[in-house]
Design a protein around this motif. Structure first.
Motif, PDB file in Angstrom:
ATOM      1  N   PRO A   1       0.849  -1.145  -0.223  1.00 33.21           N
ATOM      2  CA  PRO A   1       0.200   0.190   0.128  1.00 33.21           C
ATOM      3  C   PRO A   1       0.657   1.072   0.056  1.00 33.21           C
ATOM      4  CG  PRO A   1      -0.979  -1.846   1.556  1.00 33.21           C
ATOM      5  CD  PRO A   1       0.288  -2.290   1.413  1.00 33.21           C
ATOM      6  N   ALA A   2       2.206   1.068   0.664  1.00 31.53           N
ATOM      7  CA  ALA A   2       2.612   2.216   0.463  1.00 31.53           C
ATOM      8  C   ALA A   2       3.061   2.697  -0.679  1.00 31.53           C
ATOM      9  CB  ALA A   2       4.143   2.504   1.486  1.00 31.53           C
ATOM     10  N   ALA A   3       3.186   1.564  -1.535  1.00 32.60           N
ATOM     11  CA  ALA A   3       4.460   1.447  -2.851  1.00 32.60           C
ATOM     12  C   ALA A   3       3.432   1.838  -3.316  1.00 32.60           C
ATOM     13  CB  ALA A   3       5.080   0.066  -3.375  1.00 32.60           C
ATOM     14  N   GLN A   4       1.731   1.525  -3.526  1.00 37.48           N
ATOM     15  CA  GLN A   4       0.756   2.264  -4.325  1.00 37.48           C
ATOM     16  C   GLN A   4       0.903   4.143  -4.479  1.00 37.48           C
ATOM     17  OE1 GLN A   4      -1.629  -0.745  -3.245  1.00 37.48           O
ATOM     18  NE2 GLN A   4      -0.289  -2.124  -4.584  1.00 37.48           N
ATOM     19  N   ARG A   5       0.731   4.182  -2.926  1.00 39.60           N
ATOM     20  CA  ARG A   5       0.932   5.677  -2.094  1.00 39.60           C
ATOM     21  C   ARG A   5       1.857   6.620  -2.826  1.00 39.60           C
ATOM     22  NH1 ARG A   5      -1.377   8.040   2.702  1.00 39.60           N
ATOM     23  NH2 ARG A   5      -3.526   9.357   1.908  1.00 39.60           N
ATOM     24  N   ALA A   6       2.591   5.954  -3.404  1.00 39.86           N
ATOM     25  CA  ALA A   6       3.936   6.224  -3.207  1.00 39.86           C
ATOM     26  C   ALA A   6       4.177   6.357  -5.397  1.00 39.86           C
ATOM     27  CB  ALA A   6       5.645   6.201  -2.763  1.00 39.86           C
ATOM     28  N   GLY A   7       2.793   5.965  -5.725  1.00 43.11           N
ATOM     29  CA  GLY A   7       3.271   5.833  -7.533  1.00 43.11           C
ATOM     30  C   GLY A   7       3.521   4.723  -8.179  1.00 43.11           C
ATOM     31  N   GLY A   8       3.094   4.168  -6.398  1.00 40.40           N
ATOM     32  CA  GLY A   8       3.322   1.793  -7.766  1.00 40.40           C
ATOM     33  C   GLY A   8       5.359   1.828  -7.873  1.00 40.40           C
ATOM     34  N   VAL A   9       5.287   0.797  -7.886  1.00 40.16           N
ATOM     35  CA  VAL A   9       6.272   0.139  -7.602  1.00 40.16           C
ATOM     36  C   VAL A   9       7.145   0.238  -9.324  1.00 40.16           C
ATOM     37  CG1 VAL A   9       7.654  -2.338  -7.614  1.00 40.16           C
ATOM     38  CG2 VAL A   9       5.471  -1.559  -6.421  1.00 40.16           C
ATOM     39  N   THR A  10       8.193   0.576  -8.852  1.00 37.60           N
ATOM     40  CA  THR A  10       9.044   1.349  -9.923  1.00 37.60           C
ATOM     41  C   THR A  10      10.413  -0.206  -9.730  1.00 37.60           C
ATOM     42  OG1 THR A  10       8.937   3.476 -10.345  1.00 37.60           O
ATOM     43  CG2 THR A  10      10.715   2.730 -11.245  1.00 37.60           C
ATOM     44  N   ALA A  11      10.740  -0.806  -9.165  1.00 40.22           N
ATOM     45  CA  ALA A  11      11.375  -1.939  -9.324  1.00 40.22           C
ATOM     46  C   ALA A  11      11.595  -3.214  -8.166  1.00 40.22           C
ATOM     47  CB  ALA A  11      13.167  -1.698  -9.550  1.00 40.22           C
ATOM     48  N   ALA A  12      11.446  -3.576  -8.068  1.00 39.37           N
ATOM     49  CA  ALA A  12      12.219  -4.453  -6.710  1.00 39.37           C
ATOM     50  C   ALA A  12      12.986  -5.680  -6.490  1.00 39.37           C
ATOM     51  CB  ALA A  12      10.158  -5.320  -6.458  1.00 39.37           C
ATOM     52  N   TYR A  13      13.200  -5.726  -5.412  1.00 38.65           N
ATOM     53  CA  TYR A  13      14.749  -6.955  -5.395  1.00 38.65           C
ATOM     54  C   TYR A  13      14.190  -8.110  -4.220  1.00 38.65           C
ATOM     55  CZ  TYR A  13      16.331  -3.020  -8.650  1.00 38.65           C
ATOM     56  OH  TYR A  13      16.714  -2.483  -9.640  1.00 38.65           O
TER      57      TYR A  13
END
Lengths: 268, 268, 268
Positions: C100-112
């Motif tokens: 949810p935080a990632a979505q509020r921050a505009g969505g996931v750009t990359a994940a590792y």
């Protein structure tokens, strides 16, 4: 010397509020050091917030204090920057929460109504002046901005009064209030070491009339000046007259109410 | 490397005490970094304070620990600076609260009775040695003052004993105590990984006799080594043998008392 | 500008866990500044941890967030470093708590998927990835390590889903959930200012259908936009639509459950 910002609020530690204010200060003034002086003030409890600030200023007389207990937050309530005689700077709402600390720091030298447009604040959000006005103001002071640059000067006599005042001497009696109890059950009164000096109290026993209860206790230097379980009166680390039971709880033993009147005199 | 001061107390977070000690350290040694390792030790609970310090030292073996649980504060109780084999320096009252941590850090190398006149302390106030003696001493160590400069050396054998000791091996049984339960209901014992090594326990099942209850549990690497709701014994992050229920509470399931004896052996 | 690490967990403040993670970060990246954004998330409550992280990221959109609510800690559960559109970097377990935080921050750009062998981690201990993997990863990011250096890239679509999602518009109704209540009894919903903008709500009154209860409240700018004791709906400091009672508790008045559906429309 590092400029210390002491931070007091009724925000609790369950939400993001306290940490976000820390982040705002870190970014605005990285060399400031924020210390948390109590965020468990009950919601909207201006009296407890003022008591905590007054205890803090006695111990950190040249600190910046950021005190946020703010039931009336909104555009009609002023944000203040108050300069005290000791050099302390107090930042918080104009609802009385700053005044007992200012009085303990020698009185108000000058007060300013913070104008968010004067320095590089974010647009103030209506519900969170702590983050958007007060923390940035405290950070600005910590980084050398003069309080007078934050807004228009305000007449100290026009500030909202504090929730409690100084004790008074009537004949051979000091009259004050029960200020608060601490974690160990000790009772603090709105009576300072300076107030007590009028009674030449050292090495004596004091009588404290507390509503239905009258307590007689010897004056000690520390809790262990008396036997375990015995009562003692002393000036504690926050500079208040304090009634304590060695390794016990004066609050449990005497059950008095916060705000109750106390009358103190020397008995022998 | 930054010198870290780990701070443990029974002060709670409702008063100004913890923050004021932070401010004292910031001013005396700005490069020190204070981390809070637990201030909700119940008032006067030396055992819990000692358990917290012992958990901390296992994880931060070269830290400075400032540990203040001090029911006997006053002029007759000594303030100590204890140097441990690991390089850890422990600062606190002489009431046993430092000793289990010192033992976990390889034992006491040297101990000193802090003399407030030796360095630039404030006049010590009788009720708040944490602020006026112990925090300044920890700050001094963080900024390079030698422990031996803080006061006279004390024979380690004359220190007040710790509230719990090491486990012992009797035949094929390890005998220890229930040390504490954590927030997740896991039970920690006064038994270390080194103690358990005597039992060649890895991959086995252990029997733990706990008063009226006998628990048999497999040894795992983590809580999720067993099914949800199943019991597991492991060495936890503080280095203690721990009895846990995966996503549940061992404390609720077994209801044992802190301080109760535990007898541990391998069953298969 | 200082790189801030916001730290959220279900560790509570009674144990050494939070402070030890602070110490790990201080040592690995002394210039990082850690702020505590809430450690009283109930044990294992991924929903509350995600709500806290989402509130934080709205206020600190370029921070590093370290979020540890981790009921499944162990070798089979991945540790993630997620980069969001806003520049935020989120570090935590792959159990939905970051999304949810990632979505509020505009969505996931990359994940590792963090590989502990990639940088100078300690050997990861099975029970405390926060100390041994996640805090070191957050410290590495704060000191300039690229997220891509921490481990293999992961398809964002393969991450464990968040515990709650965005609200949706159905005709003239916004449909969301009760997200949480705060210390002052205000109710936050999974509805943002941007969502509300679809309703042209400013200066209007909103109807909120909450199970058996239907509340009609004016939209205000702050709690004191209405009389004491009156209800108001506003966008609060964390950017969520919030139902509040001025100097009172909406939670007590309406008694709704966290996670309950809410349907919102403009009434006049």
């Amino acid at each position: 010397m590092q400029r210390v910002i002491g931070f007091i609020s009724d925000f609790g530690l369950d939400d993001t509020w306290v940490g976000v204010c820390h982040a705002v200060i870190v970014r605005a003034c990285p060399q400031a050091r924020v210390v948390d002086l109590g965020h468990n003030v009950p919601p909207f409890d201006i009296r407890k917030g003022a008591a905590t600030a007054a205890a803090a200023i006695h111990q950190l007389p040249d600190a910046i204090l950021l005190v946020v207990v703010d039931p009336g937050v909104g555009p009609s309530r002023r944000d203040l920057c108050v300069v005290a005689q000791s050099g302390a700077v107090l930042v918080g709402p104009d609802n009385g929460v700053l005044l007992p600390a200012a009085q303990r720091a020698g009185g108000v030298t000058a007060a300013y109504a913070i104008d968010p447009t004067k320095i590089d604040f974010r647009a103030p959000l209506a519900t969170f002046h702590a983050r958007d006005v007060l923390a940035p103001a405290a950070a600005a002071i910590a980084c050398g901005v003069q309080p007078s640059a934050l807004g228009e000067q305000v007449d100290p006599d026009e500030l909202v009064q504090g929730p409690f005042g100084a004790s008074r001497l009537e004949g051979d009696e000091l009259i004050g209030e029960v200020l608060e109890s601490d974690r160990f059950g000790s009772l603090r009164f709105t009576i300072t070491a300076e107030d007590l000096a009028h009674l030449s109290y050292k090495g004596r026993r004091l009588e404290m009339a507390l509503g239905h209860v009258t307590v007689i206790a010897p004056v000690g230097e520390s809790f262990s000046s008396v036997e375990e379980g015995a009562v003692v009166v002393l000036v504690d680390s926050s500079g208040w007259m304090t009634l304590a039971v060695n390794r016990g709880s004066a609050l449990e033993r005497y059950g008095v109410s916060i705000g109750a009147t106390v009358r103190v005199r020397v008995v022998d």
